[in-house]
Design an enzyme around this catalytic site. Structure first.
Site, PDB file in Angstrom:
ATOM      1  N   GLN A  25     -10.500   0.409   4.825  1.00 42.29           N
ATOM      2  CA  GLN A  25     -10.638  -0.930   5.397  1.00 42.29           C
ATOM      3  C   GLN A  25      -9.682  -1.117   6.565  1.00 42.29           C
ATOM      4  O   GLN A  25      -8.684  -0.420   6.682  1.00 42.29           O
ATOM      5  CB  GLN A  25     -10.327  -1.978   4.325  1.00 42.29           C
ATOM      6  CG  GLN A  25     -11.231  -1.858   3.109  1.00 42.29           C
ATOM      7  CD  GLN A  25     -11.003  -2.999   2.142  1.00 42.29           C
ATOM      8  OE1 GLN A  25     -11.096  -4.176   2.512  1.00 42.29           O
ATOM      9  NE2 GLN A  25     -10.701  -2.677   0.907  1.00 42.29           N
TER      10      GLN A  25
ATOM     11  N   HIS B 276     -14.330   5.446   1.461  1.00 41.93           N
ATOM     12  CA  HIS B 276     -14.247   4.417   2.511  1.00 41.93           C
ATOM     13  C   HIS B 276     -12.858   3.806   2.596  1.00 41.93           C
ATOM     14  O   HIS B 276     -12.049   3.941   1.685  1.00 41.93           O
ATOM     15  CB  HIS B 276     -15.278   3.312   2.247  1.00 41.93           C
ATOM     16  CG  HIS B 276     -14.931   2.427   1.077  1.00 41.93           C
ATOM     17  ND1 HIS B 276     -15.054   2.839  -0.228  1.00 41.93           N
ATOM     18  CD2 HIS B 276     -14.452   1.159   1.023  1.00 41.93           C
ATOM     19  CE1 HIS B 276     -14.680   1.851  -1.039  1.00 41.93           C
ATOM     20  NE2 HIS B 276     -14.295   0.827  -0.312  1.00 41.93           N
TER      21      HIS B 276
ATOM     22  N   ASN C  30      -7.985   1.957  -0.224  1.00 43.75           N
ATOM     23  CA  ASN C  30      -7.665   1.634  -1.610  1.00 43.75           C
ATOM     24  C   ASN C  30      -8.628   2.452  -2.455  1.00 43.75           C
ATOM     25  O   ASN C  30      -9.828   2.247  -2.383  1.00 43.75           O
ATOM     26  CB  ASN C  30      -7.875   0.133  -1.837  1.00 43.75           C
ATOM     27  CG  ASN C  30      -7.138  -0.361  -3.041  1.00 43.75           C
ATOM     28  OD1 ASN C  30      -6.087   0.187  -3.392  1.00 43.75           O
ATOM     29  ND2 ASN C  30      -7.651  -1.375  -3.689  1.00 43.75           N
TER      30      ASN C  30
ATOM     31  N   HIS D  45       1.906   5.420   4.692  1.00 43.77           N
ATOM     32  CA  HIS D  45       2.414   5.407   3.316  1.00 43.77           C
ATOM     33  C   HIS D  45       1.301   5.747   2.336  1.00 43.77           C
ATOM     34  O   HIS D  45       0.161   5.306   2.514  1.00 43.77           O
ATOM     35  CB  HIS D  45       2.902   4.005   2.932  1.00 43.77           C
ATOM     36  CG  HIS D  45       4.071   3.500   3.723  1.00 43.77           C
ATOM     37  ND1 HIS D  45       5.358   3.903   3.492  1.00 43.77           N
ATOM     38  CD2 HIS D  45       4.145   2.592   4.730  1.00 43.77           C
ATOM     39  CE1 HIS D  45       6.179   3.258   4.316  1.00 43.77           C
ATOM     40  NE2 HIS D  45       5.463   2.472   5.089  1.00 43.77           N
TER      41      HIS D  45
ATOM     42  N   GLY E  78      -8.468  -0.974  -8.728  1.00 41.10           N
ATOM     43  CA  GLY E  78      -9.374  -2.108  -8.571  1.00 41.10           C
ATOM     44  C   GLY E  78     -10.438  -1.876  -7.514  1.00 41.10           C
ATOM     45  O   GLY E  78     -11.069  -2.820  -7.033  1.00 41.10           O
TER      46      GLY E  78
ATOM     47  N   HIS F 171     -17.710   5.405  -3.235  1.00 46.56           N
ATOM     48  CA  HIS F 171     -18.086   5.975  -1.925  1.00 46.56           C
ATOM     49  C   HIS F 171     -16.823   6.068  -1.047  1.00 46.56           C
ATOM     50  O   HIS F 171     -16.067   5.106  -0.968  1.00 46.56           O
ATOM     51  CB  HIS F 171     -19.133   5.070  -1.265  1.00 46.56           C
ATOM     52  CG  HIS F 171     -19.798   5.696  -0.089  1.00 46.56           C
ATOM     53  ND1 HIS F 171     -21.131   6.053  -0.075  1.00 46.56           N
ATOM     54  CD2 HIS F 171     -19.309   6.086   1.114  1.00 46.56           C
ATOM     55  CE1 HIS F 171     -21.421   6.615   1.086  1.00 46.56           C
ATOM     56  NE2 HIS F 171     -20.321   6.635   1.820  1.00 46.56           N
TER      57      HIS F 171
ATOM     58  N   HIS G 298     -22.027  10.141  -0.661  1.00 43.19           N
ATOM     59  CA  HIS G 298     -21.457   9.267  -1.683  1.00 43.19           C
ATOM     60  C   HIS G 298     -20.509  10.015  -2.638  1.00 43.19           C
ATOM     61  O   HIS G 298     -19.594   9.424  -3.219  1.00 43.19           O
ATOM     62  CB  HIS G 298     -22.627   8.662  -2.490  1.00 43.19           C
ATOM     63  CG  HIS G 298     -22.238   7.640  -3.498  1.00 43.19           C
ATOM     64  ND1 HIS G 298     -22.014   6.314  -3.168  1.00 43.19           N
ATOM     65  CD2 HIS G 298     -22.023   7.728  -4.837  1.00 43.19           C
ATOM     66  CE1 HIS G 298     -21.693   5.642  -4.262  1.00 43.19           C
ATOM     67  NE2 HIS G 298     -21.686   6.472  -5.289  1.00 43.19           N
TER      68      HIS G 298
ATOM     69  N   HIS H 275       1.264   2.296   9.108  1.00 43.93           N
ATOM     70  CA  HIS H 275       2.055   1.202   9.660  1.00 43.93           C
ATOM     71  C   HIS H 275       2.271   1.482  11.131  1.00 43.93           C
ATOM     72  O   HIS H 275       2.735   2.567  11.501  1.00 43.93           O
ATOM     73  CB  HIS H 275       3.391   1.072   8.931  1.00 43.93           C
ATOM     74  CG  HIS H 275       3.290   0.266   7.679  1.00 43.93           C
ATOM     75  ND1 HIS H 275       4.278   0.243   6.722  1.00 43.93           N
ATOM     76  CD2 HIS H 275       2.320  -0.582   7.237  1.00 43.93           C
ATOM     77  CE1 HIS H 275       3.905  -0.579   5.745  1.00 43.93           C
ATOM     78  NE2 HIS H 275       2.730  -1.066   6.027  1.00 43.93           N
TER      79      HIS H 275
ATOM     80  N   TYR I 263      11.355  -6.016 -15.563  1.00 38.53           N
ATOM     81  CA  TYR I 263      12.475  -5.990 -14.622  1.00 38.53           C
ATOM     82  C   TYR I 263      11.980  -5.877 -13.171  1.00 38.53           C
ATOM     83  O   TYR I 263      12.513  -6.500 -12.270  1.00 38.53           O
ATOM     84  CB  TYR I 263      13.380  -4.805 -14.968  1.00 38.53           C
ATOM     85  CG  TYR I 263      14.537  -4.615 -14.005  1.00 38.53           C
ATOM     86  CD1 TYR I 263      15.705  -5.366 -14.143  1.00 38.53           C
ATOM     87  CD2 TYR I 263      14.450  -3.709 -12.944  1.00 38.53           C
ATOM     88  CE1 TYR I 263      16.750  -5.212 -13.253  1.00 38.53           C
ATOM     89  CE2 TYR I 263      15.493  -3.554 -12.049  1.00 38.53           C
ATOM     90  CZ  TYR I 263      16.641  -4.309 -12.202  1.00 38.53           C
ATOM     91  OH  TYR I 263      17.672  -4.156 -11.320  1.00 38.53           O
TER      92      TYR I 263
ATOM     93  N   CYS J 143     -23.864   3.568   1.325  1.00 37.38           N
ATOM     94  CA  CYS J 143     -24.727   4.723   1.595  1.00 37.38           C
ATOM     95  C   CYS J 143     -25.689   4.424   2.755  1.00 37.38           C
ATOM     96  O   CYS J 143     -26.104   3.284   2.951  1.00 37.38           O
ATOM     97  CB  CYS J 143     -25.504   5.100   0.331  1.00 37.38           C
ATOM     98  SG  CYS J 143     -24.555   6.125  -0.817  1.00 37.38           S
TER      99      CYS J 143
ATOM    100  N   SER K  25     -13.950  -0.892  -6.597  1.00 38.66           N
ATOM    101  CA  SER K  25     -15.183  -0.862  -7.382  1.00 38.66           C
ATOM    102  C   SER K  25     -16.188   0.174  -6.895  1.00 38.66           C
ATOM    103  O   SER K  25     -17.069   0.574  -7.632  1.00 38.66           O
ATOM    104  CB  SER K  25     -15.823  -2.252  -7.376  1.00 38.66           C
ATOM    105  OG  SER K  25     -15.944  -2.698  -6.038  1.00 38.66           O
TER     106      SER K  25
ATOM    107  N   LYS L  33       2.131   4.106 -13.784  1.00 42.50           N
ATOM    108  CA  LYS L  33       3.374   3.344 -13.765  1.00 42.50           C
ATOM    109  C   LYS L  33       3.032   1.868 -13.697  1.00 42.50           C
ATOM    110  O   LYS L  33       2.147   1.463 -12.947  1.00 42.50           O
ATOM    111  CB  LYS L  33       4.169   3.734 -12.525  1.00 42.50           C
ATOM    112  CG  LYS L  33       5.392   2.868 -12.278  1.00 42.50           C
ATOM    113  CD  LYS L  33       6.057   3.253 -10.955  1.00 42.50           C
ATOM    114  CE  LYS L  33       7.204   2.320 -10.615  1.00 42.50           C
ATOM    115  NZ  LYS L  33       8.313   2.416 -11.571  1.00 42.50           N
TER     116      LYS L  33
ATOM    117  N   GLU M 191       9.714  -4.162   8.531  1.00 44.92           N
ATOM    118  CA  GLU M 191       9.870  -2.866   9.198  1.00 44.92           C
ATOM    119  C   GLU M 191      10.087  -3.009  10.705  1.00 44.92           C
ATOM    120  O   GLU M 191      10.680  -2.142  11.337  1.00 44.92           O
ATOM    121  CB  GLU M 191       8.653  -1.971   8.905  1.00 44.92           C
ATOM    122  CG  GLU M 191       8.577  -1.583   7.430  1.00 44.92           C
ATOM    123  CD  GLU M 191       7.575  -0.470   7.147  1.00 44.92           C
ATOM    124  OE1 GLU M 191       6.966   0.066   8.088  1.00 44.92           O
ATOM    125  OE2 GLU M 191       7.403  -0.132   5.956  1.00 44.92           O
TER     126      GLU M 191
ATOM    127  N   ASP N 258     -18.668  -8.017   4.442  1.00 45.96           N
ATOM    128  CA  ASP N 258     -19.524  -9.146   4.097  1.00 45.96           C
ATOM    129  C   ASP N 258     -18.763 -10.207   3.284  1.00 45.96           C
ATOM    130  O   ASP N 258     -19.226 -11.330   3.142  1.00 45.96           O
ATOM    131  CB  ASP N 258     -20.748  -8.651   3.309  1.00 45.96           C
ATOM    132  CG  ASP N 258     -21.512  -7.569   4.074  1.00 45.96           C
ATOM    133  OD1 ASP N 258     -21.584  -7.678   5.317  1.00 45.96           O
ATOM    134  OD2 ASP N 258     -22.008  -6.614   3.447  1.00 45.96           O
TER     135      ASP N 258
HETATM  136 ZN   LIG Z   1     -22.490   5.403  -1.385  1.00 43.35          ZN
HETATM  137 ZN   LIG Z   2       5.937   1.404   6.710  1.00 39.89          ZN
END
Ligand SMILES: [Zn+2]
Ligand SMILES: [Zn+2]
Length: 347
Positions: free
Chosen positions: A168, A166, A153, A298, A159, A164, A113, A281, A316, A53, A161, A311, A182, A76
């Site tokens: 990467q 965002h 993500n 993707h 995962g 907000h 946020h 990609h 397997y 924020c 956390s 899923k 590829e 960081d």
């Molecule tokens: Zn925020």
């Molecule tokens: Zn690709």
């Protein structure tokens, strides 16, 4: 007679050279257990404890500016470091290690946020696309860097956390596994036929129509024939370009439009902020010519049949190869039917 819509079969992934097992007959089993929904998330527009924020202090003690659109900084807790000494470790040809240099950046999509990508105004998404271009350009000017991964993500189930909005950017000195695969497939195809593998594939999908989810003037969103995740999609540019830097003004806008509509459809599927890992990609940088490379993005979302049932890639799939029950054709039809207007904005 073999019918790929009814009988168990394997499908070939043209981009990676991998195979996936598809078991369409299993979707005839009734779904068991109740369908869960989640309580509405009423996040505030500003969270004093959030490291993304505006105006807040981050882990390394630095303070975020009072930014008004998007904002980017070096992570960081970076997984890659620029000052890593060069070197190798090798014992008996069986223990092999190489040093890896790089940089990890974090990009906040909005000062607000409470928002997610489909809730940000298209103008704001265009600004994010421009920031991705600037970052790609700046990082590619570093001769050490050979590949730049732009990704998001999203969701606790992935995962992630911090809610907000965002993404990467990880840039590194070698080609990661998926990119190496590829590069090999696209360049072999281009060498043999003088055409882009993904352009030919996209045109075939446009003729068949079965797996197309969305289309605008410059991009197509589809469920790949070889998709692994239940509602996996891929955005492909209609023009054969290698990186986001080659996008025209019109393509930038069309891409923002596509991102907003596709993620709105995802949220509308189970009336929930839809979790996923998504990323572009692109061709490697500082690595010679890569004419065969075709820019694409993707989306790998884990949800299967409700806001909470995902899923699993276990058993397997961990030991042999990926498997799916609902067919890519069925998933595409589901996604196609959904509105491109976010459920929170409907009514
Ligand atoms: Zn925020
Ligand atoms: Zn690709």
């Amino acid at each position: 007679m073999f019918d790929y819509k009814e009988h168990p079969h394997t499908r070939y992934n043209q981009l990676t050279g991998d195979w996936i097992l598809v078991s369409p007959h299993r979707t005839k089993r009734p779904w068991q257990g109740k369908v869960e929904t989640l309580p509405p998330d009423n996040r505030p527009a500003y969270d004093p404890k959030c490291y993304l924020c505006p105006g807040n202090t981050r882990a390394d003690g630095s303070q975020n500016p009072q930014y008004t659109d998007s904002f980017v900084f070096t992570n960081d807790f970076s997984a890659l470091l620029h000052n890593t000494p060069e070197g190798q470790f090798s014992v008996g040809g069986l223990l092999e290690a190489r040093s890896e240099q790089g940089v990890c950046r974090v990009i906040s999509f909005s000062p607000d946020h409470s928002l997610t990508l489909p809730e940000i105004a298209e103008e704001g998404i265009v600004e994010v696309v421009e920031l991705w271009q600037q970052e790609f350009k700046a990082l590619s000017q570093d001769p050490v860097i050979r590949y730049i991964q732009i990704f998001e993500n999203k969701g606790e189930i992935m995962g992630c956390s911090n809610p907000h909005p965002h993404g990467q950017i990880w840039a590194q000195g070698s080609l990661p596994l998926e990119i190496a695969k590829e590069t090999k497939t696209q360049e072999a195809y281009f060498k043999e036929r003088g055409r882009s593998l993904l352009l030919d594939y996209m045109q075939l999908e446009q003729e068949q129509k079965e797996r197309i989810v969305l289309e605008n003037e410059h991009f197509v969103a589809l469920v790949p024939f070889w998709a692994i995740w239940p509602y996996e999609t891929m955005i492909i540019s209609k023009r054969h370009v290698q990186t986001i830097l080659q996008f025209t003004e019109a393509e930038k806008r069309a891409f923002a439009d596509m991102l907003k509509k596709l993620t709105a459809k995802y949220d509308n599927l189970f009336s929930v902020s839809f979790p996923y890992s998504a990323g572009m990609h692109q061709a490697p940088v500082n690595d010679g010519q890569h004419e065969g490379w075709h820019w694409h993005m993707h989306f790998y979302p884990p949800l299967l049949r409700s806001a909470t049932v995902k899923k699993f890639m276990v058993g397997y799939e961990m030991l042999a190869n990926p498997q799916r029950d609902i067919t890519p054709e069925w998933a595409a039809e589901k996604l196609r039917e959904l509105s491109t207007v976010h459920y929170k904005e409907q009514q």
